[in-house]
Design an enzyme around this catalytic site. Structure first.
Site, PDB file in Angstrom:
ATOM      1  N   THR A 174      -2.786  -8.852  11.108  1.00  0.00           N
ATOM      2  CA  THR A 174      -3.694  -8.419  10.046  1.00  0.00           C
ATOM      3  C   THR A 174      -5.036  -9.142  10.158  1.00  0.00           C
ATOM      4  OG1 THR A 174      -4.109  -8.400   7.646  1.00  0.00           O
ATOM      5  CG2 THR A 174      -2.509 -10.019   8.437  1.00  0.00           C
ATOM      6  N   CYS A 176       6.358  23.787  -9.152  1.00  0.00           N
ATOM      7  CA  CYS A 176       5.292  24.054 -10.140  1.00  0.00           C
ATOM      8  C   CYS A 176       3.940  24.386  -9.499  1.00  0.00           C
ATOM      9  CB  CYS A 176       5.132  22.852 -11.069  1.00  0.00           C
ATOM     10  SG  CYS A 176       4.286  21.484 -10.283  1.00  0.00           S
ATOM     11  N   ASN A 207      -2.064 -13.407  15.504  1.00  0.00           N
ATOM     12  CA  ASN A 207      -2.971 -12.261  15.519  1.00  0.00           C
ATOM     13  C   ASN A 207      -3.776 -12.280  16.809  1.00  0.00           C
ATOM     14  OD1 ASN A 207      -3.621 -10.111  13.577  1.00  0.00           O
ATOM     15  ND2 ASN A 207      -5.721 -10.773  13.921  1.00  0.00           N
ATOM     16  N   HIS A 245       0.812  -1.226   0.000  1.00  0.00           N
ATOM     17  CA  HIS A 245       0.000   0.000   0.000  1.00  0.00           C
ATOM     18  C   HIS A 245       0.842   1.271   0.000  1.00  0.00           C
ATOM     19  CE1 HIS A 245      -3.428  -2.655   1.786  1.00  0.00           C
ATOM     20  NE2 HIS A 245      -3.364  -2.736   0.479  1.00  0.00           N
TER      21      HIS A 245
HETATM   22  P1  CNA Z   1      -6.612  -4.142  10.594  1.00  0.00           P
HETATM   23  O1  CNA Z   1      -7.777  -4.519   9.783  1.00  0.00           O
HETATM   24  O2  CNA Z   1      -6.715  -2.972  11.490  1.00  0.00           O
HETATM   25  O3  CNA Z   1      -6.232  -5.454  11.473  1.00  0.00           O
HETATM   26  C1  CNA Z   1      -5.221  -5.439  12.413  1.00  0.00           C
HETATM   27  C2  CNA Z   1      -5.235  -6.793  13.108  1.00  0.00           C
HETATM   28  O4  CNA Z   1      -4.089  -6.877  13.938  1.00  0.00           O
HETATM   29  C3  CNA Z   1      -6.449  -7.035  14.003  1.00  0.00           C
HETATM   30  O5  CNA Z   1      -7.044  -8.272  13.659  1.00  0.00           O
HETATM   31  C4  CNA Z   1      -5.870  -7.070  15.435  1.00  0.00           C
HETATM   32  O6  CNA Z   1      -6.498  -8.036  16.252  1.00  0.00           O
HETATM   33  C5  CNA Z   1      -4.445  -7.432  15.197  1.00  0.00           C
HETATM   34  N1  CNA Z   1      -3.505  -6.856  16.164  1.00  0.00           N
HETATM   35  C6  CNA Z   1      -3.444  -5.569  16.607  1.00  0.00           C
HETATM   36  N2  CNA Z   1      -2.386  -5.406  17.404  1.00  0.00           N
HETATM   37  C7  CNA Z   1      -1.772  -6.609  17.485  1.00  0.00           C
HETATM   38  C8  CNA Z   1      -0.624  -7.069  18.151  1.00  0.00           C
HETATM   39  N3  CNA Z   1       0.129  -6.267  18.898  1.00  0.00           N
HETATM   40  N4  CNA Z   1      -0.278  -8.376  18.012  1.00  0.00           N
HETATM   41  C9  CNA Z   1      -1.024  -9.225  17.263  1.00  0.00           C
HETATM   42  N5  CNA Z   1      -2.118  -8.835  16.604  1.00  0.00           N
HETATM   43  C10 CNA Z   1      -2.477  -7.535  16.702  1.00  0.00           C
HETATM   44  O7  CNA Z   1      -5.320  -3.922   9.699  1.00  0.00           O
HETATM   45  P2  CNA Z   1      -4.861  -4.669   8.360  1.00  0.00           P
HETATM   46  O8  CNA Z   1      -3.435  -4.396   8.215  1.00  0.00           O
HETATM   47  O9  CNA Z   1      -5.347  -6.062   8.312  1.00  0.00           O
HETATM   48  O10 CNA Z   1      -5.686  -3.866   7.240  1.00  0.00           O
HETATM   49  C11 CNA Z   1      -5.042  -3.369   6.168  1.00  0.00           C
HETATM   50  C12 CNA Z   1      -5.007  -1.838   6.133  1.00  0.00           C
HETATM   51  C13 CNA Z   1      -4.613  -1.196   7.437  1.00  0.00           C
HETATM   52  C14 CNA Z   1      -3.934  -1.435   5.190  1.00  0.00           C
HETATM   53  O11 CNA Z   1      -4.499  -0.750   4.141  1.00  0.00           O
HETATM   54  C15 CNA Z   1      -2.967  -0.517   5.958  1.00  0.00           C
HETATM   55  O12 CNA Z   1      -2.461   0.486   5.138  1.00  0.00           O
HETATM   56  C16 CNA Z   1      -3.793   0.024   7.043  1.00  0.00           C
HETATM   57  N6  CNA Z   1      -3.110   0.587   8.225  1.00  0.00           N
HETATM   58  C17 CNA Z   1      -1.753   0.653   8.311  1.00  0.00           C
HETATM   59  C18 CNA Z   1      -1.156   1.173   9.432  1.00  0.00           C
HETATM   60  C19 CNA Z   1       0.365   1.232   9.506  1.00  0.00           C
HETATM   61  O13 CNA Z   1       1.019   1.437   8.486  1.00  0.00           O
HETATM   62  N7  CNA Z   1       0.948   1.031  10.688  1.00  0.00           N
HETATM   63  C20 CNA Z   1      -1.923   1.651  10.499  1.00  0.00           C
HETATM   64  C21 CNA Z   1      -3.334   1.589  10.367  1.00  0.00           C
HETATM   65  C22 CNA Z   1      -3.906   1.044   9.238  1.00  0.00           C
END
Ligand code: CNA
Length: 244
Positions: A192, A154, A215, A122
């Site tokens: 994720t 620009c 997760n 992304h």
């Molecule tokens: P999401 O949908 O928010 O899922 C995150 C998952 O991680 C959840 O299921 C949580 O239970 C789990 N989780 C959270 N903290 C922990 C931890 N410490 N240990 C284990 N599990 C944990 O996020 P996804 O990444 O699945 O969704 C994709 C999106 C989120 C993408 O488009 C990213 O760009 C976007 N995003 C990115 C960031 C970043 O760059 N840090 C921050 C917020 C969102």
């Protein structure tokens, strides 16, 4: 043997590990994810739009000033530092076991931790560019600008080099990710929710032996994994790598 012990054994026996991760990898660096209870989707919004709306290309083009206000307050985390999960993955690459980190994150923390082969599905907030003349700008340029950042060559509008909702992923990054996943003997998926497509669909290319899911909450792929660990990814990876 407990689950972390099982993970350690799998890592010891694997020589072509790929990691596929998301926002949960960075929550221990104090960057909120989207879908956890404390995530951005559940936070009260001062804007009257959902984060998904505000992070779309249509919203960016129509309400650029509101986008940047939200972006600076919630998405840009210029002072964040890598946590135990990022550091463990960098170590796994250094010792020759991990071939690539494929991430949905845009925060640049894997590179900051020392990982070299990082595929950012992304994009990244560490790069910005002018939509008109394509000149590059750093995140500091954007953080320090007032309102909508404007190109000083620009006067075009500057945008982050991230994939907004409604935009396509980079074909080259997808191709390389598929290649790494297809060749891996072990795929570790972590932090994720696996609900954002097409990124989540990439894991279906995995044909190797060990599919591991780390997760805090369940995911739609739990049933397909050899090992599911519902704990903090920083804690799990740090412990699993202790004697390696
Ligand atoms: P999401 O949908 O928010 O899922 C995150 C998952 O991680 C959840 O299921 C949580 O239970 C789990 N989780 C959270 N903290 C922990 C931890 N410490 N240990 C284990 N599990 C944990 O996020 P996804 O990444 O699945 O969704 C994709 C999106 C989120 C993408 O488009 C990213 O760009 C976007 N995003 C990115 C960031 C970043 O760059 N840090 C921050 C917020 C969102």
């Amino acid at each position: 043997m407990n689950k972390i012990g099982e993970l350690r054994e799998i890592i010891k026996q694997s020589n072509n590990i790929v990691f596929f991760g998301g926002a949960g990898v960075s929550t221990e660096s104090n960057i909120p994810d989207f879908r956890s209870a404390k995530g951005l989707y559940n936070a009260k919004s001062e804007y009257g739009y959902s984060p998904e709306d505000m992070l779309s290309i249509n919203f960016f083009l129509k309400h650029t000033a509101i986008f940047y206000d939200y972006y600076r307050k919630n998405i840009l985390h210029t002072d964040a530092e890598p946590n135990d999960a990022h550091l463990a993955l960098a170590k796994l690459e250094r010792i020759g076991k991990l071939k690539a980190v494929i991430t949905q994150n845009i925060d640049g923390l894997h590179q900051k931790a020392g990982s070299k082969e990082v595929l950012e599905l992304h994009g990244t907030v560490s790069r910005h560019f002018c939509m008109n003349c394509k000149s590059s700008y750093s995140w500091m340029d954007v953080e320090n600008a007032e309102g909508v950042p404007i190109c000083n060559i620009c006067s075009g509008t500057i945008r982050p080099d991230i994939v907004l909702y409604g935009e396509a992923l980079d074909n080259d990054v997808i191709g390389k990710s598929v290649d790494y996943i297809e060749k891996a003997d072990t795929l570790i998926i972590g932090g994720t929710s696996l609900v954002v497509y097409p990124a989540a669909g990439l894991i279906t290319y995995f044909k190797g032996k060990n599919l591991i899911l780390i997760n805090r909450e369940g995911t739609p792929y739990d049933g397909k994994a050899n090992l599911v660990i519902n704990e903090s990814i920083g804690k799990v990876l740090k412990k699993a790598l202790e004697e390696l």
